[in-house]
Design an enzyme around this catalytic site. Structure first.
Site, PDB file in Angstrom:
ATOM      1  N   THR A   1      35.778  36.017  43.023  1.00  0.00           N
ATOM      2  CA  THR A   1      35.308  37.444  42.912  1.00  0.00           C
ATOM      3  C   THR A   1      34.425  37.854  41.625  1.00  0.00           C
ATOM      4  OG1 THR A   1      35.890  39.677  43.631  1.00  0.00           O
ATOM      5  CG2 THR A   1      37.487  38.494  42.401  1.00  0.00           C
ATOM      6  N   ASN A   2      34.590  39.072  41.253  1.00  0.00           N
ATOM      7  CA  ASN A   2      33.915  39.373  40.204  1.00  0.00           C
ATOM      8  C   ASN A   2      34.514  40.840  39.571  1.00  0.00           C
ATOM      9  OD1 ASN A   2      32.054  41.710  40.808  1.00  0.00           O
ATOM     10  ND2 ASN A   2      31.275  39.964  42.120  1.00  0.00           N
ATOM     11  N   ILE A   3      33.981  41.155  38.488  1.00  0.00           N
ATOM     12  CA  ILE A   3      34.946  42.359  37.690  1.00  0.00           C
ATOM     13  C   ILE A   3      34.393  43.788  38.326  1.00  0.00           C
ATOM     14  CG2 ILE A   3      35.402  41.016  35.780  1.00  0.00           C
ATOM     15  CD1 ILE A   3      33.443  42.657  34.244  1.00  0.00           C
TER      16      ILE A   3
END
Ligand code: C5P
Length: 189
Positions: free
Chosen positions: A13-15
């Site tokens: 995933t990412n931030i």
């Protein structure tokens, strides 16, 4: 963001927090639009008066967008979609190996925005570009490549997860910078 699972407890995933997308959904609702919000996993509260569809992976997000497209005038692609996903999903938690390290093979995800923008019945498509350097140059290249009438450029390091944002709108007439504002004000602008 999207979440691409590796096994039952892990994934890519990412931030991204989803704050910019939720702010846009509220602003469009307040401007009188009928809004469908297709959202990956976030910690945010579902906006009132907006039809929200919860998805996890990029491919689920594309399917939900395609199913929601009929009758839409505008598509704002603000989600930070994972470009790649694990090639295989492990049904059970991967155990720690005591000799060597596991390798992760990746497959390319569909580009949701490019897919929608290329349709003959495409709504007015708005893209986002979060870049960590050369923001305007990379963003305009993205706008051209995905054939978008409007793209919102921002600096990933200061935009992602934050409550405020400083953007530049890019369209055929050029660059239109905006001052740093709360994401709700950016969305309204
Ligand atoms: O990730 P990138 O900076 O290329 O994203 C640019 C735009 O493309 C964003 O509007 C994003 O929502 C969209 N995108 C997408 N599907 C992907 C990757 C990005 O729709 N797989």
């Amino acid at each position: 963001p999207t979440f691409e699972p590796i096994d039952p407890v892990r994934g890519i995933t990412n931030i991204s927090s989803g704050k910019m997308g939720y702010a846009l959904a509220r602003a469009c609702r307040d401007a009188g639009a009928e809004v469908t919000l297709v959202s990956g996993p976030t910690a945010l509260t579902e906006p009132v008066g907006v039809h929200t569809l919860a998805v996890r992976q990029a491919r689920e997000m594309l399917a939900a967008v395609e199913q929601s497209l009929a009758g839409q005038d505008v598509f704002i692609s603000v989600a930070a979609v994972a470009d790649y996903r694990p090639a295989e999903y492990h049904e059970h938690k991967i155990k720690k190996q005591h000799e060597g390290v596991p390798t992760l093979s990746l497959l390319e995800n569909p580009d949701i925005l490019a897919t929608i923008a290329a349709r003959p019945d495409a709504p007015f498509c708005v893209g986002f570009a979060a870049e960590s350097r050369n923001v305007l140059e990379f963003a305009e290249a993205k706008r051209q490549r995905k054939k978008l009438p409007l793209l919102v450029a921002n600096l990933a390091q200061t935009a992602m997860g934050a409550d405020d944002n400083e953007i530049v709108l890019l369209d055929d007439a050029g660059q239109h910078p905006m001052p740093r504002m709360e994401k709700s004000e950016v969305a309204w602008a």
